[in-house]
Scaffold this motif. Structure first.
Motif, PDB file in Angstrom:
ATOM      1  N   ASP A 318       0.784  -1.266   0.098  1.00 57.04           N
ATOM      2  CA  ASP A 318      -0.058   0.084  -0.098  1.00 57.04           C
ATOM      3  C   ASP A 318       1.013   1.331  -0.222  1.00 57.04           C
ATOM      4  O   ASP A 318       0.673   2.340  -0.728  1.00 57.04           O
ATOM      5  CB  ASP A 318      -0.981   0.021   1.136  1.00 57.04           C
ATOM      6  CG  ASP A 318      -2.156  -1.104   1.000  1.00 57.04           C
ATOM      7  OD1 ASP A 318      -2.320  -1.470  -0.040  1.00 57.04           O
ATOM      8  OD2 ASP A 318      -2.625  -1.049   2.044  1.00 57.04           O
ATOM      9  N   ALA A 319       2.012   1.204   0.758  1.00 56.37           N
ATOM     10  CA  ALA A 319       2.899   2.152   0.786  1.00 56.37           C
ATOM     11  C   ALA A 319       3.469   2.513  -0.533  1.00 56.37           C
ATOM     12  O   ALA A 319       3.614   3.639  -0.866  1.00 56.37           O
ATOM     13  CB  ALA A 319       3.922   2.033   2.021  1.00 56.37           C
ATOM     14  N   ALA A 320       3.961   1.408  -1.399  1.00 61.30           N
ATOM     15  CA  ALA A 320       4.460   1.730  -2.406  1.00 61.30           C
ATOM     16  C   ALA A 320       3.461   2.162  -3.405  1.00 61.30           C
ATOM     17  O   ALA A 320       3.882   3.026  -4.366  1.00 61.30           O
ATOM     18  CB  ALA A 320       4.791   0.208  -2.924  1.00 61.30           C
ATOM     19  N   TRP A 321       2.143   1.948  -3.125  1.00 61.81           N
ATOM     20  CA  TRP A 321       1.173   2.345  -4.363  1.00 61.81           C
ATOM     21  C   TRP A 321       1.112   3.867  -4.178  1.00 61.81           C
ATOM     22  O   TRP A 321       1.020   4.632  -5.239  1.00 61.81           O
ATOM     23  CB  TRP A 321      -0.144   1.436  -4.185  1.00 61.81           C
ATOM     24  CG  TRP A 321      -1.236   2.108  -5.076  1.00 61.81           C
ATOM     25  CD1 TRP A 321      -2.117   2.944  -4.691  1.00 61.81           C
ATOM     26  CD2 TRP A 321      -1.185   1.927  -6.599  1.00 61.81           C
ATOM     27  NE1 TRP A 321      -2.886   3.187  -5.974  1.00 61.81           N
ATOM     28  CE2 TRP A 321      -2.445   2.450  -6.947  1.00 61.81           C
ATOM     29  CE3 TRP A 321      -0.573   1.201  -7.412  1.00 61.81           C
ATOM     30  CZ2 TRP A 321      -2.750   2.511  -8.302  1.00 61.81           C
ATOM     31  CZ3 TRP A 321      -0.998   1.036  -8.657  1.00 61.81           C
ATOM     32  CH2 TRP A 321      -1.861   1.691  -9.169  1.00 61.81           C
ATOM     33  N   ARG A 322       0.974   4.213  -2.909  1.00 58.70           N
ATOM     34  CA  ARG A 322       0.881   5.706  -2.649  1.00 58.70           C
ATOM     35  C   ARG A 322       2.258   6.387  -3.205  1.00 58.70           C
ATOM     36  O   ARG A 322       1.984   7.576  -3.961  1.00 58.70           O
ATOM     37  CB  ARG A 322       0.838   6.127  -1.395  1.00 58.70           C
ATOM     38  CG  ARG A 322      -0.760   5.569  -0.675  1.00 58.70           C
ATOM     39  CD  ARG A 322      -0.917   6.183   0.783  1.00 58.70           C
ATOM     40  NE  ARG A 322       0.048   5.627   1.633  1.00 58.70           N
ATOM     41  CZ  ARG A 322      -0.016   4.458   2.435  1.00 58.70           C
ATOM     42  NH1 ARG A 322      -1.174   3.711   2.368  1.00 58.70           N
ATOM     43  NH2 ARG A 322       0.856   3.850   3.274  1.00 58.70           N
ATOM     44  N   ALA A 323       3.443   5.958  -3.099  1.00 58.03           N
ATOM     45  CA  ALA A 323       4.519   6.641  -3.782  1.00 58.03           C
ATOM     46  C   ALA A 323       4.463   6.560  -5.138  1.00 58.03           C
ATOM     47  O   ALA A 323       5.018   7.601  -5.788  1.00 58.03           O
ATOM     48  CB  ALA A 323       5.693   5.677  -3.221  1.00 58.03           C
ATOM     49  N   LEU A 324       4.034   5.478  -5.781  1.00 52.03           N
ATOM     50  CA  LEU A 324       3.935   5.343  -7.239  1.00 52.03           C
ATOM     51  C   LEU A 324       2.921   6.460  -7.783  1.00 52.03           C
ATOM     52  O   LEU A 324       3.270   7.177  -8.763  1.00 52.03           O
ATOM     53  CB  LEU A 324       3.483   3.878  -7.517  1.00 52.03           C
ATOM     54  CG  LEU A 324       3.585   3.612  -9.246  1.00 52.03           C
ATOM     55  CD1 LEU A 324       3.681   2.131  -9.247  1.00 52.03           C
ATOM     56  CD2 LEU A 324       2.216   3.942  -9.698  1.00 52.03           C
ATOM     57  N   GLU A 325       1.618   6.798  -7.137  1.00 51.16           N
ATOM     58  CA  GLU A 325       0.956   7.558  -7.580  1.00 51.16           C
ATOM     59  C   GLU A 325       1.421   9.030  -7.550  1.00 51.16           C
ATOM     60  O   GLU A 325       1.159   9.822  -8.682  1.00 51.16           O
ATOM     61  CB  GLU A 325      -0.409   7.666  -6.696  1.00 51.16           C
ATOM     62  CG  GLU A 325      -1.358   6.077  -6.848  1.00 51.16           C
ATOM     63  CD  GLU A 325      -2.684   6.336  -6.153  1.00 51.16           C
ATOM     64  OE1 GLU A 325      -3.670   6.454  -6.945  1.00 51.16           O
ATOM     65  OE2 GLU A 325      -2.287   6.253  -5.010  1.00 51.16           O
ATOM     66  N   HIS A 326       2.081   9.438  -6.560  1.00 53.58           N
ATOM     67  CA  HIS A 326       2.781  10.638  -6.331  1.00 53.58           C
ATOM     68  C   HIS A 326       3.859  10.823  -7.316  1.00 53.58           C
ATOM     69  O   HIS A 326       4.230  12.111  -7.667  1.00 53.58           O
ATOM     70  CB  HIS A 326       3.148  10.715  -4.724  1.00 53.58           C
ATOM     71  CG  HIS A 326       2.291  10.938  -3.798  1.00 53.58           C
ATOM     72  ND1 HIS A 326       1.169  11.651  -4.013  1.00 53.58           N
ATOM     73  CD2 HIS A 326       1.932  10.398  -2.614  1.00 53.58           C
ATOM     74  CE1 HIS A 326       0.182  11.698  -2.953  1.00 53.58           C
ATOM     75  NE2 HIS A 326       0.953  10.911  -2.080  1.00 53.58           N
ATOM     76  N   ALA A 327       4.615   9.806  -7.623  1.00 52.63           N
ATOM     77  CA  ALA A 327       5.869   9.896  -8.572  1.00 52.63           C
ATOM     78  C   ALA A 327       5.401   9.933 -10.062  1.00 52.63           C
ATOM     79  O   ALA A 327       6.088  10.631 -10.954  1.00 52.63           O
ATOM     80  CB  ALA A 327       6.539   8.808  -8.349  1.00 52.63           C
ATOM     81  N   LEU A 328       4.023   9.656 -10.563  1.00 52.74           N
ATOM     82  CA  LEU A 328       3.942   9.773 -11.699  1.00 52.74           C
ATOM     83  C   LEU A 328       3.977  10.938 -12.499  1.00 52.74           C
ATOM     84  O   LEU A 328       4.466  11.059 -13.544  1.00 52.74           O
ATOM     85  CB  LEU A 328       2.415   9.008 -11.887  1.00 52.74           C
ATOM     86  CG  LEU A 328       2.094   7.494 -11.947  1.00 52.74           C
ATOM     87  CD1 LEU A 328       0.601   7.238 -11.784  1.00 52.74           C
ATOM     88  CD2 LEU A 328       3.218   6.806 -12.587  1.00 52.74           C
ATOM     89  N   PRO A 329       3.746  12.108 -11.940  1.00 50.65           N
ATOM     90  CA  PRO A 329       3.582  13.380 -12.734  1.00 50.65           C
ATOM     91  C   PRO A 329       5.257  13.870 -12.975  1.00 50.65           C
ATOM     92  O   PRO A 329       5.559  14.572 -13.541  1.00 50.65           O
ATOM     93  CB  PRO A 329       2.849  14.335 -11.910  1.00 50.65           C
ATOM     94  CG  PRO A 329       2.082  13.467 -10.948  1.00 50.65           C
ATOM     95  CD  PRO A 329       2.775  12.259 -10.756  1.00 50.65           C
ATOM     96  N   ASN A 330       5.979  12.972 -12.168  1.00 52.75           N
ATOM     97  CA  ASN A 330       7.592  13.541 -12.163  1.00 52.75           C
ATOM     98  C   ASN A 330       8.653  12.621 -13.192  1.00 52.75           C
ATOM     99  O   ASN A 330       9.564  12.607 -13.449  1.00 52.75           O
ATOM    100  CB  ASN A 330       8.146  13.248 -10.847  1.00 52.75           C
ATOM    101  CG  ASN A 330       7.725  14.350  -9.920  1.00 52.75           C
ATOM    102  OD1 ASN A 330       7.764  15.704 -10.029  1.00 52.75           O
ATOM    103  ND2 ASN A 330       6.821  13.664  -8.999  1.00 52.75           N
ATOM    104  N   LEU A 331       7.731  11.697 -13.887  1.00 54.23           N
ATOM    105  CA  LEU A 331       8.463  10.721 -14.587  1.00 54.23           C
ATOM    106  C   LEU A 331       8.699  11.348 -16.043  1.00 54.23           C
ATOM    107  O   LEU A 331       7.991  10.812 -16.962  1.00 54.23           O
ATOM    108  CB  LEU A 331       7.736   9.358 -14.779  1.00 54.23           C
ATOM    109  CG  LEU A 331       7.786   8.672 -13.241  1.00 54.23           C
ATOM    110  CD1 LEU A 331       6.963   7.345 -13.524  1.00 54.23           C
ATOM    111  CD2 LEU A 331       9.292   8.232 -12.998  1.00 54.23           C
TER     112      LEU A 331
END
Length: 585
Positions: A318-331
């Protein structure tokens, strides 16, 4: 934060700052003609292509294209946010940063802010001293040794010990009621009842939290035994500490690496410290909160590769998923996000001690790409053997894919999604809410006469006075005309402006990117010929304006007819253009 920093203050700050001195203190510069040179600090090179102009108060690298003023340099080199860079410059001159009227409480003076940071540093030293000078010192040091930490690591992270006494910090640092109140406001002390304060941290191993500039802004405390309350106790948020913006160990990682090749996100302070002990000195931890969008923004501004390390259980996923969602706009292109999930019962601290640096870093090399984690998570909730499941996956995946700014990464994600639901990438591309234009080669930035005039004015603001200022030309639909007139008016009103000042005034505008390119444009015009070149360029633009107005009137004459004033204007324009063509005055 209440109110914006006034433009006048930023202008004055840039005027006080000598960019040559600022950059020389960090990387060393050598005189090269009227400018200064060095090997670029933003990319690897053997021969210098990085130049700094004292006249323009501007730097530019001909190798990688990095450029800007003193504020830009601090943001890029010291990895500071805009406001932090302003504070850094202001601090060099002991200037208080004013604020325009806005929402929020009363602003604190420079001395008041400095007092807060000084008190936090004094507190860190207090905890360090107690680690060595307390009746429990031997017990605490035995615990630290049992965790495999050396004195070098203890010193690097300024680790300390909060004594178990109720008010030892207060009695040591607070000499009057105002200082006691300051300790309470910075959450270093707690007030149970009026006039009765107690130390917030007691009987814990202490980890100072430093901001991007190395200032202590908060603390984390860890228990060293059983039944001593929560394992970790973190400073609550204060006027100088906002946990969603800060990362433990980030300052230390930046100090260890001029350019961070990668950053590893872990969950605890002890994980960061233990990994550093084994030479893995690029780990950071969120401060008692999930990884936020601000965290990801900070990391991707400082590195191209972020690796998230979490437990393999449901909470870790779950923690990984939240991090992934927040990271997408920076990719953006060239940015990488990967994930490592640890075996049950292990954390980075325990694992690196068991298997050593090489084996642990091999786990990082084998980390899963974000795309695999993304589709694995989404597919868990969808039955892909049914149309309903495929439709659900499509509806949940597309909004996430749209957040990714990289066109290449978008296409890769769409290809994977298409394969999972039995569609083509082209079909899915058409479903994106904001379809992207396909550009294989970026258009070359062509220097038109208007861009030439703007570029010369930008690099040599004194040219503003050599041609007449004609604000009425702004009404003509000539591309760039309004920008030129705005620049000219700015330079006329502020004769002290340099290139650096002008760029700063346009920092957050749509024109900033084009102006940045023109600021580094090599016009190769001899200094003594600059005025004539600028006058000739302006005359060409003026002729364009006159021709444009004349064409407009002639078209109107054929369609609607002209009134007497317009006929006179048409005759005068025809005469003026004819005279210019024949070289008459």
């Amino acid at each position: 934060m209440a109110g914006k920093i006034p433009r006048q203050f930023i202008d004055d700050l840039l005027a006080r700052t000598d960019i040559v001195e600022l950059i020389d203190n960090r990387i060393g510069l050598k005189k090269a003609g009227k400018d200064y040179q060095a090997c670029c600090p933003f990319h690897n090179e053997k021969s210098p292509s990085f130049t700094v102009s004292r006249d323009k108060q501007f730097y530019h690298c001909f190798g990688c294209g990095a450029n800007g003023n003193a504020i830009s340099f601090l943001m890029e080199y010291d990895k500071l946010e805009f406001v932090d860079a302003i504070e850094e410059l202001a601090g060099q001159f002991s200037l208080e940063i004013p604020r325009e009227q806005g929402l929020g409480g009363p602003q604190r003076s420079f001395e008041e802010k400095k007092s807060d940071y000084d008190l936090m540093q004094q507190t860190a030293r207090f905890y360090q001293q107690r680690l060595n000078q307390h009746q429990k010192s031997a017990e605490v040091k035995a615990y630290i040794a049992g965790r495999g930490l050396s004195q070098q690591t203890i010193d690097k992270f300024q680790m300390g010990f909060a004594p178990p006494e109720w008010d030892q910090l207060i009695r040591t640092l607070a000499r009057n009621p105002a200082q006691r109140q300051q300790l309470v406001e910075l959450k270093l002390a707690t007030e149970k009842s009026p006039g009765r304060q107690f130390d917030f941290f007691r009987d814990r191993l202490m980890f100072p939290i430093r901001d991007k500039r190395g200032r202590v802004i908060a603390f984390g405390g860890r228990v060293m035994g059983q039944d001593q309350g929560p394992k970790y106790l973190n400073s609550p948020e204060t006027r100088i500490f906002h946990k969603s913006f800060e990362l433990y160990g980030f300052y230390e990682a930046k100090q260890a690496h001029r350019q961070l090749a990668q950053v590893l996100i872990v969950e605890g302070y002890m994980d960061v410290v233990a990994l550093s002990e084994y030479g893995i000195d690029y780990a950071v931890a969120a401060l008692g909160t999930a990884t936020t969008a601000e965290h990801m923004q900070t990391l991707f501004r400082n590195t191209d590769q972020v690796i998230c390390c979490y437990d393999g259980d449901r909470a870790g996923k779950d923690a990984a998923w939240r991090a992934l969602e927040h990271a997408l706009p920076n990719l953006k292109d060239g940015k990488s996000l990967r994930f490592v999930f640890l075996p049950d019962g292990e954390d980075p601290d325990s694992l690196v001690q068991k298997e050593g640096k090489d084996a642990f870093e091999q786990r990082l090399k084998d980390a899963e790409d974000y795309s695999k984690v993304l589709f694995s998570r989404l597919s868990e909730q969808c039955d892909l053997t049914t149309d309903a499941g495929k439709a659900k996956l499509l509806s949940e995946a597309l909004p996430l894919i749209e957040k990714v700014p990289s066109e290449y990464y978008q296409e890769s994600l769409l290809s994977t999604l298409a394969r999972l639901i039995g569609r083509t990438r082209e079909q899915l591309s058409a479903k994106l809410a904001t379809p992207r234009k396909q550009h294989t080669i970026e258009r070359k930035f062509k220097v038109t006469p208007m861009r030439r005039a703007i570029g010369l004015l930008l690099q040599h603001p004194s040219l503003a006075s050599v041609v007449e200022h004609l604000p009425e030309l702004a009404e003509l639909p000539l591309p760039g005309m309004r920008l030129f007139l705005t620049l000219q008016a700015t330079c006329l009103s502020r004769p002290d402006y340099t290139t650096a000042h002008i760029l700063e005034a346009f920092r957050d505008t749509p024109e900033y990117s084009a102006l940045n390119k023109l600021a580094t444009w090599q016009h190769n015009i001899d200094e003594e010929k600059l005025i004539d070149e600028f006058k000739n360029t302006f005359q060409f633009i003026e002729d364009q304006c006159l021709n444009l107005r004349l064409e407009t009137l002639l078209i109107k004459d054929k369609t609607e007819g002209l009134n007497s004033d317009e006929r006179l204007e048409c005759a005068l324009l025809t005469q003026a253009l004819g005279a210019r063509r024949t070289g008459q005055k």
